[in-house]
Design a protein around this motif. Sequence first.
Motif, PDB file in Angstrom:
ATOM      1  N   PHE A  66       0.849  -1.187   0.000  1.00 21.22           N
ATOM      2  CA  PHE A  66       0.000   0.000   0.000  1.00 21.22           C
ATOM      3  C   PHE A  66       0.890   1.244   0.000  1.00 21.22           C
ATOM      4  N   LEU A  67       0.623   2.140  -0.930  1.00 23.51           N
ATOM      5  CA  LEU A  67       1.386   3.377  -1.064  1.00 23.51           C
ATOM      6  C   LEU A  67       0.410   4.548  -0.992  1.00 23.51           C
ATOM      7  N   PRO A  68       0.142   5.048   0.211  1.00 21.81           N
ATOM      8  CA  PRO A  68      -0.786   6.171   0.359  1.00 21.81           C
ATOM      9  C   PRO A  68      -0.135   7.486  -0.058  1.00 21.81           C
ATOM     10  N   LYS A  69      -0.935   8.527  -0.130  1.00 23.41           N
ATOM     11  CA  LYS A  69      -0.374   9.843  -0.423  1.00 23.41           C
ATOM     12  C   LYS A  69       0.610  10.249   0.660  1.00 23.41           C
ATOM     13  N   GLN A  70       0.289   9.854   1.890  1.00 15.99           N
ATOM     14  CA  GLN A  70       1.096  10.275   3.033  1.00 15.99           C
ATOM     15  C   GLN A  70       0.980   9.247   4.151  1.00 15.99           C
ATOM     16  N   VAL A  71       2.093   8.701   4.576  1.00 15.95           N
ATOM     17  CA  VAL A  71       2.057   7.776   5.709  1.00 15.95           C
ATOM     18  C   VAL A  71       1.824   8.582   6.984  1.00 15.95           C
ATOM     19  N   ASN A  72       1.259   7.925   7.975  1.00 13.80           N
ATOM     20  CA  ASN A  72       0.934   8.543   9.263  1.00 13.80           C
ATOM     21  C   ASN A  72      -0.165   9.597   9.168  1.00 13.80           C
ATOM     22  N   ASN A  73      -0.812   9.695   8.013  1.00  8.41           N
ATOM     23  CA  ASN A  73      -2.013  10.516   7.879  1.00  8.41           C
ATOM     24  C   ASN A  73      -3.160   9.693   8.469  1.00  8.41           C
ATOM     25  N   PRO A  74      -3.920  10.220   9.432  1.00 10.44           N
ATOM     26  CA  PRO A  74      -4.951   9.424  10.112  1.00 10.44           C
ATOM     27  C   PRO A  74      -5.923   8.729   9.164  1.00 10.44           C
ATOM     28  N   GLY A  83      -6.947  -2.551   4.625  1.00  9.18           N
ATOM     29  CA  GLY A  83      -6.294  -3.376   3.615  1.00  9.18           C
ATOM     30  C   GLY A  83      -5.471  -4.482   4.237  1.00  9.18           C
ATOM     31  N   GLU A  84      -4.780  -4.151   5.319  1.00 12.21           N
ATOM     32  CA  GLU A  84      -3.948  -5.151   6.008  1.00 12.21           C
ATOM     33  C   GLU A  84      -4.803  -6.296   6.554  1.00 12.21           C
ATOM     34  N   LYS A  85      -5.926  -5.951   7.163  1.00 10.91           N
ATOM     35  CA  LYS A  85      -6.821  -6.967   7.730  1.00 10.91           C
ATOM     36  C   LYS A  85      -7.355  -7.888   6.631  1.00 10.91           C
ATOM     37  N   ALA A  86      -7.749  -7.280   5.512  1.00 13.48           N
ATOM     38  CA  ALA A  86      -8.298  -8.071   4.407  1.00 13.48           C
ATOM     39  C   ALA A  86      -7.244  -9.015   3.832  1.00 13.48           C
ATOM     40  N   LEU A  87      -6.035  -8.528   3.678  1.00 16.52           N
ATOM     41  CA  LEU A  87      -4.970  -9.362   3.117  1.00 16.52           C
ATOM     42  C   LEU A  87      -4.624 -10.524   4.037  1.00 16.52           C
ATOM     43  N   LYS A  88      -4.646 -10.283   5.326  1.00 15.01           N
ATOM     44  CA  LYS A  88      -4.376 -11.362   6.283  1.00 15.01           C
ATOM     45  C   LYS A  88      -5.424 -12.455   6.137  1.00 15.01           C
ATOM     46  N   GLU A  89      -6.688 -12.042   5.998  1.00 10.17           N
ATOM     47  CA  GLU A  89      -7.776 -13.008   5.842  1.00 10.17           C
ATOM     48  C   GLU A  89      -7.671 -13.760   4.523  1.00 10.17           C
ATOM     49  N   LEU A  90      -7.073 -13.112   3.515  1.00  7.86           N
ATOM     50  CA  LEU A  90      -6.923 -13.726   2.195  1.00  7.86           C
ATOM     51  C   LEU A  90      -5.656 -14.588   2.090  1.00  7.86           C
ATOM     52  N   GLY A  91      -4.854 -14.577   3.143  1.00 10.97           N
ATOM     53  CA  GLY A  91      -3.643 -15.391   3.139  1.00 10.97           C
ATOM     54  C   GLY A  91      -2.480 -14.767   2.409  1.00 10.97           C
ATOM     55  N   SER A  92      -2.478 -13.444   2.307  1.00  8.05           N
ATOM     56  CA  SER A  92      -1.380 -12.743   1.632  1.00  8.05           C
ATOM     57  C   SER A  92      -0.711 -11.764   2.585  1.00  8.05           C
ATOM     58  N   THR A  93       0.399 -11.204   2.140  1.00  7.32           N
ATOM     59  CA  THR A  93       1.217 -10.331   2.976  1.00  7.32           C
ATOM     60  C   THR A  93       1.008  -8.865   2.627  1.00  7.32           C
ATOM     61  N   TYR A  94       0.873  -8.052   3.667  1.00 10.49           N
ATOM     62  CA  TYR A  94       0.670  -6.606   3.520  1.00 10.49           C
ATOM     63  C   TYR A  94       1.953  -5.863   3.858  1.00 10.49           C
ATOM     64  N   LYS A  95       2.223  -4.799   3.120  1.00  9.78           N
ATOM     65  CA  LYS A  95       3.289  -3.881   3.499  1.00  9.78           C
ATOM     66  C   LYS A  95       2.855  -2.479   3.137  1.00  9.78           C
ATOM     67  N   GLU A  96       3.373  -1.504   3.850  1.00  4.51           N
ATOM     68  CA  GLU A  96       3.042  -0.110   3.565  1.00  4.51           C
ATOM     69  C   GLU A  96       4.322   0.700   3.461  1.00  4.51           C
TER      70      GLU A  96
END
Length: 365
Positions: A66-74, A83-96
Amino acid sequence: MSSSPALRTPAARRVCAALAAAALALTAGACGGTTKDSAKEDDGARTSGAKADPNAATKKGLTVAFLPKQVNNPYFTVADKGGEKALKELGSTYKETGPNSATDTSGQVGYVNTLTQQQVDAMAVSAQDPGALCTALKQAMKNGAKVVTYDSDTKPACRHVFVSQASAEALGRSQVQLLGEQIGYKGDIAILSAAQTAANQNTWIGYMKDELKKPKYKNMKLVKTAYGNDDAQQSFQQTQGLLQEHPKLAGIISPTTVGIKAAAQYLSGSKYKGKVTLTGLGTPNDMRQYVKNGTVEGFELWDPAKLGALAAHTAVALSSGQITGRKGEQFEAGDLGTFTIGDDGVVDLGKPTVFDKKNIDQYRF
């Protein structure tokens, strides 16, 4: 909206084509390449002749960045955790990963290039600028990465699917409608936006201006659009400046979560509290105190966690070959339901929710 609740959507293309002169309300990037021929070229570049297999098995073990416009933006923190929660449930790895500034476009390009070199399977990107990421994103796709944009789009040829918060037209018009109801359809108003290059903001503002042309808004006048660059301090100062320049301002629309919170903070401690109406796009957690103390009557937003989750599901569906980004393709997104890809590879999350004293405590994000 950042979201910073920024780019060309099919709705933006339609307003450009239908309104011609009104298209000047959008940025050049938001209306670029709107001919039928270029649309076909975009579709071909995006789908690369691949065929979808809706019955294909969902791949596991993918890496989705995941590449947001700005990290640490609420706002993006909530979206990306979805996105992280969904990827965990799908059996894949999340990174930001991503820039610390919502206006560091060159930095965002660098992050795309790095993710391409790292050979991630897919990336979900909220574009800071309509066209600046295109070269880098096209290279990522050429190297086999699936590219999803969310919250803020880039040109259709530069990604596979755009996961939109809602239709651009609905978001732009609904904010004017909400403010009109709150101020009795009378008085000078202003807009406090994010960056001048934020395409989602510019597209929404285009529809706001068009909505204001309707007869019922004849006594409402847009006197200025200010830009706080999705920075709390700048947005606070821009609000102060708006009221110094236009002391009889009746209302402000801020279609950005950072902007509306900063504007509410300023208004709540000023002589304008209760006199100047503020609405726009914000999160319940940011705006709760200002709704309860009477600074803000009501505002709207979608659930950013669901937006991030839908972006994750879309990325995995693309990587699994279940969809390619063509109009009419459908895919399942867990508890979110079934989604259909629309014009220019766009998927809409749904309608925004209006938050006020009656319901704001029902939401925690």
